[in-house]
Scaffold this active site. Structure first.
Site, PDB file in Angstrom:
ATOM      1  CG  ASP A  27      -1.984  -1.108   1.152  1.00 20.48           C
ATOM      2  OD1 ASP A  27      -1.986  -1.882   0.175  1.00 20.48           O
ATOM      3  OD2 ASP A  27      -2.785  -1.225   2.107  1.00 20.48           O
ATOM      4  CE  LYS A 125      -3.800  -4.377   1.130  1.00 18.01           C
ATOM      5  NZ  LYS A 125      -4.435  -3.423   2.025  1.00 18.01           N
ATOM      6  CB  CYS A 170      -2.080  -3.113   5.284  1.00 19.58           C
ATOM      7  SG  CYS A 170      -3.740  -2.390   5.175  1.00 19.58           S
TER       8      CYS A 170
END
Length: 223
Positions: A27, A125, A170
């Site tokens: 990310d 995601k 995450c």
């Protein structure tokens, strides 16, 4: 007698990447870096280091938060709720976030300083409206896989190294799933940045350590 700093440096210099290793870059998007809708302080500062690390790996996977406008994790989509409050969903407690990384927006794009042209796979995601997804392997309902496990095992990967944003969400969820799926799992601590929401960073490291995730410094790989 070696000073503790020298001993630490020697430890950093002694790690050899296994033959079947992959780097998972979590990310590194505009939304999680300064100026983004869910900015993590200083998160842009780790990007040059991530770029350097990626050049040490033959196999690199990027993850990308990719939410629809009406995603269940957005505080804006719940009346009388504010960001960082929690709600209960069928799969458990859900933190409510500011609206971030909405599909097709600049906020969802990879940060322009991220320079990993050799990355072979992007795992998106959080695109199911009713399920959040922190982990690169499994959505938050703990039953919906992303396909990353199968991809890595098809390529004989047995060891993963994880970097990115955020350490305590995450990154940690990805690491915990990786070790549960049988991968030797490392988190490169100085190539990650944390949100640290109400002690979440310490809790994440404790959870990772308890499950066998190994904590490593980038010096060990780049030496």
């Amino acid at each position: 007698m070696l000073k503790s700093s020298d001993q630490s440096r020697m430890k950093h210099n002694m790690h050899t990447l296994p033959k079947h290793a992959a780097l998972i870059v979590v990310d590194v998007q505009n939304g999680f870096t300064p100026g983004g809708n869910l900015a993590v302080a200083g998160a842009d500062q780790i990007i040059p280091l991530i770029n350097r690390l990626a050049r040490q790996f033959e196999r690199v996977v990027l993850t990308q938060d990719w939410h629809p406008e009406q995603h269940i994790s957005f505080a804006d989509n719940h009346e009388h709720k504010a960001a960082f409050e929690t709600i209960e969903l069928p799969y458990g407690t859900q933190v409510l976030w500011p609206k971030h990384c909405v599909q097709g927006t600049q906020d969802a794009e990879f940060h322009p300083d991220l320079d990993i042209p050799a990355a072979q796979l992007i795992i998106r995601k959080g695109f199911h409206p009713e399920i959040d997804s922190y982990s690169a392997f499994m959505e938050a309902d703990r039953t919906t896989p992303t396909g990353l496990n199968g991809y890595l095992k098809e390529h004989q990967v047995d060891t993963v190294y994880i970097v990115g944003i955020a350490t305590d969400f995450c990154v940690a969820w990805t690491a915990l799933d990786a070790v549960a799926l049988g991968f030797n799992t490392y988190v490169i601590e100085d190539a990650c940045k944390a949100i640290d929401l109400q002690g979440s960073l310490q809790h994440a490291w404790q959870s990772m350590s308890a499950q066998g995730v190994q904590r490593i410094h980038s010096d060990a790989i780049l030496a």
